[in-house]
Design a protein around this motif. Sequence first.
Motif, PDB file in Angstrom:
ATOM      1  N   ARG A   2       0.820  -1.209   0.000  1.00 46.15           N
ATOM      2  CA  ARG A   2       0.000   0.000   0.000  1.00 46.15           C
ATOM      3  C   ARG A   2       0.860   1.269   0.000  1.00 46.15           C
ATOM      4  O   ARG A   2       1.956   1.298   0.545  1.00 46.15           O
ATOM      5  N   VAL A   3       0.277   2.329  -0.574  1.00 49.82           N
ATOM      6  CA  VAL A   3       0.877   3.663  -0.500  1.00 49.82           C
ATOM      7  C   VAL A   3      -0.202   4.591   0.035  1.00 49.82           C
ATOM      8  O   VAL A   3      -1.260   4.749  -0.588  1.00 49.82           O
ATOM      9  N   LEU A   4       0.062   5.210   1.185  1.00 44.63           N
ATOM     10  CA  LEU A   4      -0.956   6.010   1.869  1.00 44.63           C
ATOM     11  C   LEU A   4      -0.537   7.466   2.009  1.00 44.63           C
ATOM     12  O   LEU A   4       0.650   7.785   2.084  1.00 44.63           O
ATOM     13  N   THR A   5      -1.513   8.340   2.070  1.00 43.38           N
ATOM     14  CA  THR A   5      -1.281   9.730   2.437  1.00 43.38           C
ATOM     15  C   THR A   5      -1.139   9.826   3.954  1.00 43.38           C
ATOM     16  O   THR A   5      -1.448   8.876   4.688  1.00 43.38           O
ATOM     17  N   LYS A   7      -2.995  11.596   5.893  1.00 47.48           N
ATOM     18  CA  LYS A   7      -4.343  11.519   6.455  1.00 47.48           C
ATOM     19  C   LYS A   7      -4.814  10.073   6.542  1.00 47.48           C
ATOM     20  O   LYS A   7      -5.430   9.661   7.541  1.00 47.48           O
ATOM     21  N   GLN A   8      -4.511   9.289   5.519  1.00 46.93           N
ATOM     22  CA  GLN A   8      -4.961   7.890   5.514  1.00 46.93           C
ATOM     23  C   GLN A   8      -4.278   7.064   6.591  1.00 46.93           C
ATOM     24  O   GLN A   8      -4.928   6.283   7.294  1.00 46.93           O
ATOM     25  N   ILE A   9      -2.963   7.205   6.765  1.00 46.11           N
ATOM     26  CA  ILE A   9      -2.273   6.387   7.763  1.00 46.11           C
ATOM     27  C   ILE A   9      -2.660   6.837   9.168  1.00 46.11           C
ATOM     28  O   ILE A   9      -2.756   6.011  10.089  1.00 46.11           O
ATOM     29  N   LYS A 211      -8.898   0.185   5.460  1.00 51.13           N
ATOM     30  CA  LYS A 211     -10.255   0.047   4.948  1.00 51.13           C
ATOM     31  C   LYS A 211     -10.506   0.707   3.598  1.00 51.13           C
ATOM     32  O   LYS A 211     -11.545   0.467   2.991  1.00 51.13           O
ATOM     33  N   SER A 212      -9.601   1.528   3.110  1.00 49.16           N
ATOM     34  CA  SER A 212      -9.842   2.248   1.864  1.00 49.16           C
ATOM     35  C   SER A 212      -9.227   1.521   0.681  1.00 49.16           C
ATOM     36  O   SER A 212      -8.480   0.559   0.837  1.00 49.16           O
ATOM     37  N   THR A 420      -2.405   3.590 -14.124  1.00 52.51           N
ATOM     38  CA  THR A 420      -3.747   3.802 -13.584  1.00 52.51           C
ATOM     39  C   THR A 420      -4.797   3.704 -14.679  1.00 52.51           C
ATOM     40  O   THR A 420      -4.542   4.069 -15.833  1.00 52.51           O
ATOM     41  N   ASP A 421      -5.965   3.209 -14.293  1.00 55.70           N
ATOM     42  CA  ASP A 421      -7.116   3.207 -15.194  1.00 55.70           C
ATOM     43  C   ASP A 421      -8.104   4.304 -14.803  1.00 55.70           C
ATOM     44  O   ASP A 421      -9.230   4.342 -15.292  1.00 55.70           O
ATOM     45  N   GLY A 422      -7.668   5.197 -13.927  1.00 55.89           N
ATOM     46  CA  GLY A 422      -8.534   6.278 -13.464  1.00 55.89           C
ATOM     47  C   GLY A 422      -9.157   5.987 -12.118  1.00 55.89           C
ATOM     48  O   GLY A 422      -9.640   6.903 -11.439  1.00 55.89           O
ATOM     49  N   ASN A 423      -9.155   4.727 -11.711  1.00 56.62           N
ATOM     50  CA  ASN A 423      -9.664   4.330 -10.392  1.00 56.62           C
ATOM     51  C   ASN A 423      -8.540   3.755  -9.537  1.00 56.62           C
ATOM     52  O   ASN A 423      -8.164   4.345  -8.527  1.00 56.62           O
ATOM     53  N   ASP A 424      -8.002   2.626  -9.946  1.00 52.89           N
ATOM     54  CA  ASP A 424      -6.886   2.018  -9.219  1.00 52.89           C
ATOM     55  C   ASP A 424      -5.575   2.644  -9.676  1.00 52.89           C
ATOM     56  O   ASP A 424      -5.406   2.993 -10.853  1.00 52.89           O
ATOM     57  N   VAL A 425      -4.631   2.770  -8.725  1.00 53.19           N
ATOM     58  CA  VAL A 425      -3.331   3.383  -9.002  1.00 53.19           C
ATOM     59  C   VAL A 425      -2.236   2.452  -8.526  1.00 53.19           C
ATOM     60  O   VAL A 425      -2.296   1.906  -7.418  1.00 53.19           O
ATOM     61  N   PHE A 426      -1.210   2.286  -9.370  1.00 57.11           N
ATOM     62  CA  PHE A 426      -0.078   1.420  -9.056  1.00 57.11           C
ATOM     63  C   PHE A 426       1.223   2.157  -9.360  1.00 57.11           C
ATOM     64  O   PHE A 426       1.334   2.853 -10.361  1.00 57.11           O
TER      65      PHE A 426
END
Length: 502
Positions: A2-5, A7-9, A211-212, A420-426
């Motif tokens: 995972r890669v989090l901001t 705020k997310q972590i 959870k995100s 990315t397909d506009g939703n998922d990002v790698f």
Amino acid sequence: MRVLTAKQIKAVEEDAFKTDSTEAGLMLNAGTACFEKICKIFGESLANSRVAVFCGNGKNAGDGFVIADLLHNINVQSDIIICDKEPTIDEPKMYYDKAVKNDVKVMNFTNIDDNSYDIIIDCIFGIGFHGEPREPFSEIFDYINSSSAKVVSIDTPSGTDSTDGSVINAVRADYTVAISTLKFAHVLPPSNSYCGKIYTVNIGIDESHYKSNYAQTITKKDIKKNFIKRDFNSNKGSFGHQLNICGSYLMPGASVIAAKAALKTGVGLLKCAFPKSVYPVMTAHLTQPIFKPLCENEAKTVSIGALGDIFEDLKWADSVVVGCGLGNNDDIQVVVDQIIKTSEAPIVLDADGINAVAPFIDIVKDKKAPLIITPHPGEMARLIGESVDYVCSNRLEVAKAFAKENDVVVVLKGANTVVTDGNDVFFNMTGNPGMAMGGTGDMLSGIIGSFLAQGLKPVEAAKAGVYIHGRCGDIARQEISERGMTVDDMIYVLGALMSEFE
């Protein structure tokens, strides 16, 4: 991974505090895990090292106090360097007081009288930092960066923005120990160049607290699942038909590179379509593909007159690669436009293919099949009408927005290539600066086209392509050198590298 901001972590940690742990408990876990990783990084040399643990007055300092105390317990000379003022927050203060009680040496940065530390551990700022560091931190960063010591940053290098990757002034680390997950500072420029070698440590947060739908890095495990065992009774038609429409009189090598990359990654049949004047170059370097010389114009690029032949070949293809070395003129714009509107096989659009559609980008919405575009920042800037600096400063947002708006898969190339397909990002973590040379993009397009022809879904083909492409670069660097490696060196190792995915 995972890669989090930031705020997310923080949300993950707050959720963990409700059921699994206290903040003090997680701080102890983090400091202990980082200490153990530091011991592994430096090995036996740690015993004879002088270590300075630079601490701010926030929660990240608590990790530093734990690390310094644990180093002291194994008889490593470790000094706590207070960068601003002593801690006042309860949890860091508890671990600071414990370290002081255990006779860990503490001094203020202003009292450092030499530069003889072997290792500096950076616990100055945590993931909440953004903006420009105030004094005395700029002076402290300069001290650390001019030191001959090896620098280990805890979580993110102090001074980097963990959410958007921006930097005004920051610590340049040799190693970064990320806590729990990667942050965007580790994968976005310019902060990714401040991190050095990145390790991630687990501090005991249960999976249920994540959870995100987070961004992810591409891993070898992700890639291997796409390559199932080949059937014993397979034939050349079993692994796809790939059509490469590439090359021009001035850039024939692009077509050769894309073709070699496709063949080395297992496509069943490859057809190379190119301006007829390129025929001697193609046949001098390739023997395996089907050759399709096409009608050309005065610039010796593919002409509009070739469209009839191209339409027939599109019916044969399971994947199409368009653009590598193709040139850019009125004929090319019409040809690329018609390929996008006609092909029922997925398309990889690269280089001059991208340049051809940039003035008329809405044509991609008329496609009949999935489309993968593989721009470098300059090409991406032309596609969206912005500057290269804007693209580089907003890589994730730009790639994601363009992919979503145009219903395409974007492979935005560069360090830590974004898929990315506009939703998922790698984010891709393989590759190195030695790959910053002409031809590597052509190689990548050939690989992705091969995987599409073999049946991989567009996002999976793109992920596998960038990961394996980067691994070729890493092997070439190791065997030759970062400055001396060539695209041919990368292609040479590509076939053998595929054994890791069988």
